[in-house]
Structure formats: C-alpha cells, structure tokens
Design a protein around this motif. Structure first.
Motif, PDB file in Angstrom:
ATOM      1  N   PHE A  93       0.831  -1.202   0.000  1.00 39.17           N
ATOM      2  CA  PHE A  93       0.000   0.000   0.000  1.00 39.17           C
ATOM      3  C   PHE A  93       0.872   1.262   0.000  1.00 39.17           C
ATOM      4  CE2 PHE A  93      -3.030  -3.208   1.076  1.00 39.17           C
ATOM      5  CZ  PHE A  93      -4.220  -2.761   0.512  1.00 39.17           C
ATOM      6  N   THR A  94       1.961   1.229   0.750  1.00 40.30           N
ATOM      7  CA  THR A  94       2.884   2.367   0.778  1.00 40.30           C
ATOM      8  C   THR A  94       3.545   2.569  -0.575  1.00 40.30           C
ATOM      9  OG1 THR A  94       3.295   2.037   3.136  1.00 40.30           O
ATOM     10  CG2 THR A  94       4.934   3.314   1.915  1.00 40.30           C
ATOM     11  N   VAL A  95       3.999   1.482  -1.187  1.00 37.90           N
ATOM     12  CA  VAL A  95       4.636   1.577  -2.506  1.00 37.90           C
ATOM     13  C   VAL A  95       3.644   2.132  -3.530  1.00 37.90           C
ATOM     14  CG1 VAL A  95       5.583   0.212  -4.428  1.00 37.90           C
ATOM     15  CG2 VAL A  95       6.415  -0.153  -2.100  1.00 37.90           C
ATOM     16  N   CYS A 109       4.268  -4.182  -8.797  1.00 36.16           N
ATOM     17  CA  CYS A 109       3.786  -3.660  -7.516  1.00 36.16           C
ATOM     18  C   CYS A 109       2.313  -3.271  -7.590  1.00 36.16           C
ATOM     19  CB  CYS A 109       4.634  -2.465  -7.087  1.00 36.16           C
ATOM     20  SG  CYS A 109       6.365  -2.904  -6.758  1.00 36.16           S
ATOM     21  N   GLN A 110       1.893  -2.712  -8.724  1.00 32.76           N
ATOM     22  CA  GLN A 110       0.499  -2.313  -8.894  1.00 32.76           C
ATOM     23  C   GLN A 110      -0.435  -3.524  -8.847  1.00 32.76           C
ATOM     24  OE1 GLN A 110      -0.972   0.557  -8.877  1.00 32.76           O
ATOM     25  NE2 GLN A 110      -3.004  -0.087  -9.513  1.00 32.76           N
ATOM     26  N   GLU A 111      -0.044  -4.611  -9.474  1.00 28.69           N
ATOM     27  CA  GLU A 111      -0.907  -5.788  -9.478  1.00 28.69           C
ATOM     28  C   GLU A 111      -0.970  -6.435  -8.098  1.00 28.69           C
ATOM     29  OE1 GLU A 111      -2.979  -6.907 -12.360  1.00 28.69           O
ATOM     30  OE2 GLU A 111      -2.509  -4.777 -12.314  1.00 28.69           O
ATOM     31  N   VAL A 112       0.135  -6.433  -7.365  1.00 22.57           N
ATOM     32  CA  VAL A 112       0.101  -6.943  -5.989  1.00 22.57           C
ATOM     33  C   VAL A 112      -0.861  -6.092  -5.163  1.00 22.57           C
ATOM     34  CG1 VAL A 112       1.437  -7.236  -3.852  1.00 22.57           C
ATOM     35  CG2 VAL A 112       2.380  -8.024  -6.037  1.00 22.57           C
ATOM     36  N   TYR A 113      -0.756  -4.779  -5.311  1.00 18.28           N
ATOM     37  CA  TYR A 113      -1.664  -3.869  -4.608  1.00 18.28           C
ATOM     38  C   TYR A 113      -3.118  -4.178  -4.964  1.00 18.28           C
ATOM     39  CZ  TYR A 113      -4.311   0.420  -3.815  1.00 18.28           C
ATOM     40  OH  TYR A 113      -5.284   1.314  -3.444  1.00 18.28           O
ATOM     41  N   ARG A 114      -3.395  -4.380  -6.241  1.00 15.91           N
ATOM     42  CA  ARG A 114      -4.770  -4.648  -6.673  1.00 15.91           C
ATOM     43  C   ARG A 114      -5.293  -5.963  -6.100  1.00 15.91           C
ATOM     44  NH1 ARG A 114      -5.406  -4.486 -12.714  1.00 15.91           N
ATOM     45  NH2 ARG A 114      -7.612  -4.367 -12.177  1.00 15.91           N
ATOM     46  N   VAL A 115      -4.447  -6.968  -6.015  1.00 17.10           N
ATOM     47  CA  VAL A 115      -4.862  -8.242  -5.426  1.00 17.10           C
ATOM     48  C   VAL A 115      -5.134  -8.042  -3.929  1.00 17.10           C
ATOM     49  CG1 VAL A 115      -4.110 -10.580  -4.815  1.00 17.10           C
ATOM     50  CG2 VAL A 115      -3.691  -9.708  -7.123  1.00 17.10           C
ATOM     51  N   LEU A 116      -4.226  -7.388  -3.228  1.00 21.13           N
ATOM     52  CA  LEU A 116      -4.392  -7.175  -1.791  1.00 21.13           C
ATOM     53  C   LEU A 116      -5.586  -6.283  -1.470  1.00 21.13           C
ATOM     54  CD1 LEU A 116      -0.664  -6.659  -0.734  1.00 21.13           C
ATOM     55  CD2 LEU A 116      -2.088  -8.697  -0.383  1.00 21.13           C
ATOM     56  N   ASN A 117      -5.899  -5.385  -2.387  1.00 15.74           N
ATOM     57  CA  ASN A 117      -7.013  -4.466  -2.204  1.00 15.74           C
ATOM     58  C   ASN A 117      -8.341  -5.074  -2.690  1.00 15.74           C
ATOM     59  OD1 ASN A 117      -7.731  -1.905  -1.197  1.00 15.74           O
ATOM     60  ND2 ASN A 117      -7.815  -1.045  -3.245  1.00 15.74           N
ATOM     61  N   SER A 118      -8.323  -6.354  -3.039  1.00 16.46           N
ATOM     62  CA  SER A 118      -9.488  -7.114  -3.504  1.00 16.46           C
ATOM     63  C   SER A 118     -10.111  -6.549  -4.778  1.00 16.46           C
ATOM     64  CB  SER A 118     -10.559  -7.200  -2.404  1.00 16.46           C
ATOM     65  OG  SER A 118     -10.026  -7.834  -1.272  1.00 16.46           O
ATOM     66  N   GLU A 119      -9.303  -5.881  -5.597  1.00 16.97           N
ATOM     67  CA  GLU A 119      -9.787  -5.387  -6.877  1.00 16.97           C
ATOM     68  C   GLU A 119      -9.816  -6.487  -7.929  1.00 16.97           C
ATOM     69  OE1 GLU A 119      -7.687  -1.862  -8.160  1.00 16.97           O
ATOM     70  OE2 GLU A 119      -7.715  -1.039  -6.131  1.00 16.97           O
ATOM     71  N   ILE A 120      -8.858  -7.412  -7.845  1.00 18.03           N
ATOM     72  CA  ILE A 120      -8.785  -8.525  -8.801  1.00 18.03           C
ATOM     73  C   ILE A 120      -8.316  -9.771  -8.049  1.00 18.03           C
ATOM     74  CG2 ILE A 120      -8.303  -7.112 -10.854  1.00 18.03           C
ATOM     75  CD1 ILE A 120      -5.325  -7.898 -10.521  1.00 18.03           C
ATOM     76  N   PRO A 121      -8.684 -10.962  -8.554  1.00 20.82           N
ATOM     77  CA  PRO A 121      -8.133 -12.184  -7.953  1.00 20.82           C
ATOM     78  C   PRO A 121      -6.681 -12.378  -8.404  1.00 20.82           C
ATOM     79  CG  PRO A 121      -9.582 -12.732  -9.783  1.00 20.82           C
ATOM     80  CD  PRO A 121      -9.665 -11.234  -9.593  1.00 20.82           C
ATOM     81  N   ALA A 122      -5.931 -13.130  -7.635  1.00 21.62           N
ATOM     82  CA  ALA A 122      -4.528 -13.376  -7.964  1.00 21.62           C
ATOM     83  C   ALA A 122      -4.369 -13.969  -9.355  1.00 21.62           C
ATOM     84  CB  ALA A 122      -3.903 -14.290  -6.919  1.00 21.62           C
ATOM     85  N   SER A 123      -5.272 -14.839  -9.752  1.00 24.56           N
ATOM     86  CA  SER A 123      -5.149 -15.461 -11.071  1.00 24.56           C
ATOM     87  C   SER A 123      -5.248 -14.440 -12.193  1.00 24.56           C
ATOM     88  CB  SER A 123      -6.226 -16.533 -11.250  1.00 24.56           C
ATOM     89  OG  SER A 123      -7.510 -15.959 -11.096  1.00 24.56           O
ATOM     90  N   GLU A 124      -6.004 -13.374 -11.999  1.00 26.38           N
ATOM     91  CA  GLU A 124      -6.131 -12.352 -13.035  1.00 26.38           C
ATOM     92  C   GLU A 124      -4.864 -11.511 -13.153  1.00 26.38           C
ATOM     93  OE1 GLU A 124      -8.861  -8.471 -13.890  1.00 26.38           O
ATOM     94  OE2 GLU A 124      -9.893 -10.266 -13.171  1.00 26.38           O
TER      95      GLU A 124
END
Length: 181
Positions: A93-95, A109-124
C-alpha cells in the motif's frame, strides 16, 4: 515476495518467478532512485539479497501469504488464520502511494496492490504474462516520447522494431513460459 508467492500458488514455473523477481527489483530500484537513493544499494545485500531471500524462502511470511492468495484464498481469510505479520501487505500500500506521488508506473507492484485491495483475484494478475527479452525499460518514463505502455503486468508489450535479441525473440521466450504452465 508476495508476487512470487502468488506465482508459486498458481503453479507457474521457476523462469516466470525469476522474471517477476527481476522486474520487481527493477521497479523498486527506479522508485528508490526517484526518492534519492542509490541504484547500487538495490544491487547489494539490502536490495537484491533481501529480495531473493524473501522471494525464495519457504519460511518467508510474505511469500507464504502470496502462495495462499495464488491458491485462491482472500487476504481476510489468510490474515484471520495466522498470528504472524506479513510486512509486505502494508508495504504494498505504501509503494502504491509512493508510485502515485512520483508518477511512476510499477506494474508488478500495482498488481500486488490490486490483489491485496481485492480489486482482482490473484489469477487475473497473471493473465497475459509476457516477457520481452533483452529489454531494460527502467530508464523510460511514460511521458517520454517512445516510452512503452507498462499496463500489461509485469512486462511491456513487445517492441515491433525489436525482432530479435541475443537472448532470442520475445515470442520464443513466451513459448518457454507457456511450457512451464
């Protein structure tokens, strides 16, 4: 480390995980330099050394969290079932905030953030994973003429003017990754 854990949880091969580590290091180095750090610091034990250890060790809390995300669990499920702290969650989140502040594109880093933020599943996050062999784009910023679009995570689209490199054609590298799956 969370990104490589996701890769492990999804069952991708070693080459793909190595590519994610390499791209992640390039992104973190660019951000660190933009914030006044020295690129050499990221190439040493404090940068690459720590990244390799946390990405590859089965004892890494961040990698373990990523593996569970890759296996389909939600962040809330993982955090509710563990007593340990995966520092990478807060760091992601900081990054993200720092990348926005410094107007930097950081696809891994953006995709990790999106997965952690429940915007997308890890597979996506891994959909359309591509490598462009022989390119190092860490000096290009999106606002520069000729800069490549870095939205395809974690690698930019192939440069049509670059047919081959000493490492082979980009589509050959992509075929190797497909064989690992």
């Amino acid at each position: 480390a969370i990104a490589t854990g996701i890769a492990q949880g999804l069952g991708v091969g070693d080459n793909t995980r190595a590519a994610v580590v390499s791209r992640g290091l390039a992104e973190l180095t660019r951000l660190g330099v933009a914030m006044g750090g020295e690129a050499a610091t990221f190439a040493g034990l404090a940068g690459m050394g720590d990244l390799i250890a946390t990405c590859m060790s089965p004892l890494s809390r961040n990698r373990t969290l990523g593996e569970q995300l890759g296996a389909g669990k939600t962040l809330d499920e993982i955090l509710g079932a563990t007593r340990t702290v995966a520092e990478g969650v807060g760091t992601a989140f900081t990054v993200h905030e720092l990348a926005v502040r410094h107007d930097m594109q950081m696809p891994v880093c953006q995709e990790v953030y999106r997965v952690l933020n429940s915007e997308i599943p890890a597979s996506e996050a891994y959909r359309g994973l591509r490598i462009q062999a022989g390119h190092d784009d860490h000096h290009e910023e999106p606002s520069q003429p000729g800069a490549r679009d870095l939205r395809a995570w974690p690698f930019p689209e192939a440069d049509p003017e670059q047919d081959e490199t000493e490492h082979g054609r980009p589509d050959e590298v992509e075929l190797l990754l497909d064989r690992e799956r």
